[in-house]
Each structure stands twice: as structure tokens, then as C-alpha cells.
Design a protein around this motif. Structure first.
Motif, PDB file in Angstrom:
ATOM      1  N   UNK A  32      -8.091  -5.177  -0.523  1.00  0.00           N
ATOM      2  CA  UNK A  32      -9.479  -5.217  -0.117  1.00  0.00           C
ATOM      3  C   UNK A  32     -10.152  -6.431  -0.450  1.00  0.00           C
ATOM      4  N   UNK A  33     -11.464  -6.330  -0.090  1.00  0.00           N
ATOM      5  CA  UNK A  33     -12.439  -7.289  -0.050  1.00  0.00           C
ATOM      6  C   UNK A  33     -13.635  -7.011  -0.932  1.00  0.00           C
ATOM      7  N   UNK A  40      -4.881  -0.733  -5.620  1.00  0.00           N
ATOM      8  CA  UNK A  40      -5.801  -1.373  -4.647  1.00  0.00           C
ATOM      9  C   UNK A  40      -7.162  -1.538  -5.008  1.00  0.00           C
ATOM     10  N   UNK A  41      -7.895  -2.574  -4.596  1.00  0.00           N
ATOM     11  CA  UNK A  41      -9.184  -2.517  -4.958  1.00  0.00           C
ATOM     12  C   UNK A  41      -9.517  -3.000  -6.381  1.00  0.00           C
ATOM     13  N   UNK A  96       0.052   2.179  -3.267  1.00  0.00           N
ATOM     14  CA  UNK A  96      -1.063   2.559  -3.025  1.00  0.00           C
ATOM     15  C   UNK A  96      -1.600   3.907  -3.622  1.00  0.00           C
ATOM     16  N   UNK A 150       0.792  -1.139  -0.019  1.00  0.00           N
ATOM     17  CA  UNK A 150      -0.130  -0.043   0.007  1.00  0.00           C
ATOM     18  C   UNK A 150       0.785   1.209   0.056  1.00  0.00           C
ATOM     19  N   UNK A 158      -6.013  -8.908   1.428  1.00  0.00           N
ATOM     20  CA  UNK A 158      -6.909  -8.427   2.084  1.00  0.00           C
ATOM     21  C   UNK A 158      -6.548  -6.937   2.595  1.00  0.00           C
ATOM     22  N   UNK A 159      -5.282  -6.811   2.994  1.00  0.00           N
ATOM     23  CA  UNK A 159      -4.663  -5.475   3.306  1.00  0.00           C
ATOM     24  C   UNK A 159      -4.538  -4.399   1.972  1.00  0.00           C
ATOM     25  N   UNK A 160      -4.087  -5.064   0.964  1.00  0.00           N
ATOM     26  CA  UNK A 160      -3.749  -4.311  -0.205  1.00  0.00           C
ATOM     27  C   UNK A 160      -4.906  -4.108  -0.992  1.00  0.00           C
TER      28      UNK A 160
END
Lengths: 245, 262
Positions: free
Chosen positions: B211-212, B128-129, B110, B106, B207-209
């Protein structure tokens, strides 16, 4: 090398023995609490320890549903404080839970609210990135209710596993806004702005707390619950942004 | 190898170790709701997560092959200052908690990151995402597995063939493509399989970088976690079992053939 191996083995066995409570009175209270209670319960725990010398309060903070699953799978807990009644209801060993605070959602934005977000409708703006909690966890369920009440169609970029994770994405600047509890936004007020919105009144979260059946330290557990519900306890909680039940 | 008496002092901990590794898997099988297994397998959310997992793990492996094989070659065949440091840096993601890897990604890639900020402002690209973000997170965690395997294969390979090719006038590139690559192909395949399996199981960095979000970044491990969070233990067990079955099948099928090679 060999000695290190033996030491590691001894350590492993030693640790395995640690889970069992000491015979006689136990002076440790293990509290499983929702992630959104992290700051307020940590300071409540310190105050409780000061008032009860020799007692240690241990916390396990995580999403309420994860905690409920852990408890049902036999995790050694004395007290459970959940961010929603549904997760409390899922715990079969909870003894007569009571609501001790309520919480409301706000929109967390970067400091100074650079995208000038004033309400839920602004979150639907194209190009704006929004994080919500997953609908399975209490903050996500509340977010769903509020968004529905506002009658807006909101597409988040991520569904985070607990409110702290959603907040972290705003702090990092990866999303422009997230729906989080007022208390979490207040705890991070140095780094973030909180925007209140009227629909949050439709999605107020009740936080129940209960002593658990089979607690290793039932007396201590009850004392801690009483302390949380006392005037002193409520003062700490309301200072953090919670509402009285 | 002939049959021999095994010292009890070795046998007992060895069996203990085996049980320690297998028991949790047995626990999973024990709790599997076999009667509703098929029905759960065909749920669209499960299918979407599995599809995304297979796709991203394969893309991450491809990315690792493109970047990792040359890197391994460099480490094995070229002497340069700081080679030990480079090798140490490559192995860092192996021991780093994946969540830390995610945070590091990130901060680098990020929207406000070291390189990511520039990417976002100049090209409007933000990882991200996105599914691409999942691939990046998986590749970051899995790349060391590939590099280490391939480097080991290269070091174990007989360099006389390469020397012969060079003496016969082949350029370094021709030697690499026509002699070295075929020579260490089993090693590359083994590294690729390990890399793929690691990418498939990646959770923390993803999940950190990345997302979900279902269908875009929610891979199987994330779906398992979310199902567990929702209190649906049966559902989480089923998802775990699928992931386990896929991994074990691939590893078992390929291990004997390739991992045993030098």
C-alpha cells in the motif's frame, strides 16, 4: 538470432510510425477517461461503434490527475473525461468542458458487511482497516471532504492511487472498508456490499468532459461527447449508478 | 587492448543504444527546477520517503544476503535433482511484472493469503500496510539479483582451495566460512549492491502489496508516482532526480571495483 533481431528492429520502427494519424479522415477516437468511468464508458464506446460503423473508440483509463498530466505532456487524446473539475481545469487544451454526470461516495465492505459498518464513525473503530484514495486524486479529495463533514478522525492504512485500487484492496479482504464511488461499488456488487452514508452528500463529484484542442479527430471527438450527453448515453450512465448533472 | 577500427554497422547501433538509455535521463535533468531544488529536498514528506526508502532497501538487502548467499551456494556447489527447475524458479521475479509479484505476495502473505491468513489468525501478524511488508516486497523482487551474482562468483571461483581445506580436515561449514566466503566476497558485495539498487527502485510490488501511506509504506518511487498524479510535475522530477542520483552514485562507485570481478 540475427533474423529475430532485424524483425524486432523493424517492429520497433513500425510501432514508432503508428502514433501518427493516417492522412485524410481518421476513424479512431482516443478517449482519456477517469478510472471510475471504466465500465460505463466501455459499454458506451461499444454502442457508439455500433452506431458509427468503421469508427473505433480507444480508451485510456487511469486516475484523472495522471491523465491530465499525460495530456499536458502531449499524449495524443481527442476527448478527456475527468472525475473532477480541478483535473479538467489543469488541462490547458480542453475546449469548454461540460459536466455530464455526478457521483457520490459509499463505503465498500466485504460481502454481507461482516464488520457491521453503518456509517463513517464506524470506520474509526480500532483494528478496522480502511483504504482511502490519496487526497491528490478526486475520490480522495471527496473522501476528505466527507470525513471532515462527519467530524471524525479517520486513519487509513493506505492511500491508493485511484478508486479501482482502493476497491481491489476490499475485494482481496486486505482492508475492511474503503470509500469508493457508488458506481464502482455497483460494478463490483457481486463481490462487495455498499453502505450509503449521509455525509457523502457534501462531497458530490462532478464529471466534466471536453474535446481537446489539437485532437487528431475533432469531428469524431465532438460526436462522442454528444453521444455521452445524449439520452442514450445518460441511460447507460445512470444505470451504472451515476446521477444526471 | 589496442585501438582498432570499429565496423560502422556495430558502432551506429551501439551509439543509438547509448542515446536511447541516456536521453530520458537528460530529459529529467532538462526539466529539473534547479532554483527550488534545495527547498523541495528539505520538505518533510520528501525526507520521510527518502529515509524510508534507504531503510527498507538496506533491510531488504540484509534479508537477501541471509537467504540468498546459502541459496546461491546450494545451486553452485551441490548437485541435487531439480536443480535446473529451482534455478528457473529463482529467476522468475526477474521477469515477472512487479505488480504481479505484489498480487502474488498478497495471495500468499496477505490477511486472506495462503500463509498470511494463518499468520494473522494465530499471531495477529499482518504484513500488508506495514514497513515490514515493504521490506518483503523489495526483497522478493531483489533476491534473484543477489542469488545470480553470487552463484556466478561461486562458479567462477577456483574450487581447489576448498578441496585443499577439505583435505586438511576442515568441515564443510568451516570451509564455507573460512575459504569460500572470503574467496567470493567481491561477488557477494556486487550482488548486494545490485540487490540494494533494485530494492531502492521497487515500485509495483510495493504499492500492490504494502500500500501507500506516508511515513510507513510510502517509499521514494511511490512518492514520485503520487506527486506526478497530483499534477506536480516539478515535484516528481525532483524526487526522481534524487533517486537517480543515489542509485547512480552507488552503482558507479562500486561497479568498477566489484562487478568486473569474475
Amino acid at each position: 538470432m540475427r533474423r529475430a533481431g532485424i524483425a524486432a528492429l523493424a517492429l520497433a520502427f513500425g510501432l514508432a510510425g503508428c502514433g501518427a494519424p493516417a492522412a485524410g479522415e481518421s476513424s479512431t477516437i482516443t478517449v482519456f477517461a477517469a478510472a471510475s468511468l471504466t465500465e460505463s464508458f466501455t459499454s458506451l464506446g461499444k454502442q457508439f461503434e455500433d452506431a458509427h460503423r468503421g469508427t473505433t473508440v480507444k480508451f485510456n483509463f487511469a486516475g484523472s490527475s495522471a491523465l491530465a498530466t499525460q495530456i499536458n505532456q502531449g499524449a495524443p487524446a481527442d476527448v478527456f473525461a475527468s472525475a473532477a473539475p480541478t483535473n479538467m481545469a489543469a488541462v490547458t487544451s480542453a475546449v469548454s468542458p461540460v459536466t455530464f454526470v455526478k457521483n457520490q461516495l459509499v463505503i465498500a465492505t466485504a460481502k454481507g458487511n461482516p464488520k457491521q459498518i453503518t456509517g463513517l464513525a464506524d470506520l474509526t473503530r480500532p483494528g478496522l482497516k480502511v483504504a482511502l484514495c490519496a487526497p491528490e486524486v478526486p475520490c480522495g479529495a471527496a473522501a476528505g471532504t466527507a470525513v471532515e463533514a462527519a467530524g471524525v478522525e479517520l486513519t487509513p492504512v493506505t492511500l491508493e492511487q485511484d478508486v479501482k485500487a482502493a476497491l481491489a484492496k476490499v475485494k482481496l479482504g486486505e482492508v475492511d472498508a474503503a470509500l469508493v464511488y457508488r458506481t464502482d461499488a455497483a460494478a463490483a456488487a457481486a463481490a462487495l456490499d455498499a453502505v450509503e452514508f449521509p455525509e457523502s452528500a457534501t462531497a458530490i463529484n462532478e464529471y466534466p468532459i471536453a474535446v481537446l484542442k489539437g485532437a487528431a479527430n475533432p469531428a469524431g471527438a465532438q460526436e462522442f461527447v454528444d453521444y455521452v450527453r445524449s439520452a442514450d448515453g445518460l441511460r447507460v450512465l445512470t444505470a451504472a449508478g451515476f446521477q444526471a448533472p | 587492448m589496442t585501438r582498432q577500427r570499429v565496423p560502422v554497422a556495430l558502432l551506429v547501433p551501439a551509439i543509438g543504444g547509448l542515446i536511447f538509455l541516456i536521453l530520458p535521463l537528460a530529459g529529467l535533468l532538462w526539466r529539473t527546477p534547479w532554483s527550488t531544488l534545495l527547498q523541495r529536498l528539505t520538505e518533510p514528506a520528501v525526507a520521510a520517503a527518502l529515509k524510508l526508502s534507504l531503510l527498507t532497501a538496506s533491510l531488504a538487502t540484509l534479508l537477501c544476503l541471509v537467504l540468498g548467499v546459502p541459496l546461491a551456494w546450494l545451486l553452485a556447489r551441490v548437485v541435487f535433482p531439480g536443480r535446473r527447475l529451482v534455478r528457473a524458479l529463482i529467476t522468475v521475479p526477474l521477469v515477472l511484472p512487479p505488480v504481479v509479484g505484489g498480487i502474488a505476495l498478497l495471495l500468499a502473505l496477505g490477511r486472506r493469503g495462503l500463509l498470511g491468513g494463518w499468520l494473522d489468525e494465530t499471531f495477529g501478524v499482518s504484513l500488508p500496510f506495514t514497513t515490514a511488508g515493504v521490506v518483503v516486497a523489495e526483497a522478493f523482487v531483489a533476491l534473484p539479483f543477489l542469488v545470480i551474482s553470487v552463484e556466478g562468483a561461486l562458479r567462477g571461483a577456483d574450487t581447489r582451495y576448498e578441496e585443499a581445506a577439505a583435505t586438511l580436515g576442515a568441515s564443510r561449514w568451516t570451509t564455507f566460512t573460512h575459504v569460500t566466503l572470503p574467496l567470493v566476497a567481491p561477488g557477494i558485495a556486487a550482488g548486494g549492491v545490485l540487490c540494494w539498487a533494485r530494492a531502492l527502485g521497487e515500485f509495483g510490488a510495493t504499492i500492490t502489496f504494502a500500500g501507500n501511506y506516508p511515513g510507513i509504506t510510502q517509499t521514494m518511487p511511490l512518492a514520485v508516482y503520487q506527486t506526478m498524479e497530483s499534477g506536480d510535475l516539478d515535484g516528481a522530477v525532483v524526487l526522481s532526480l534524487i533517486l537517480l542520483a543515489v542509485s547512480v552514485t552507488i552503482l558507479a562507485a562500486l561497479r568498477d571495483r566489484w562487478l568486473a570481478a569474475p
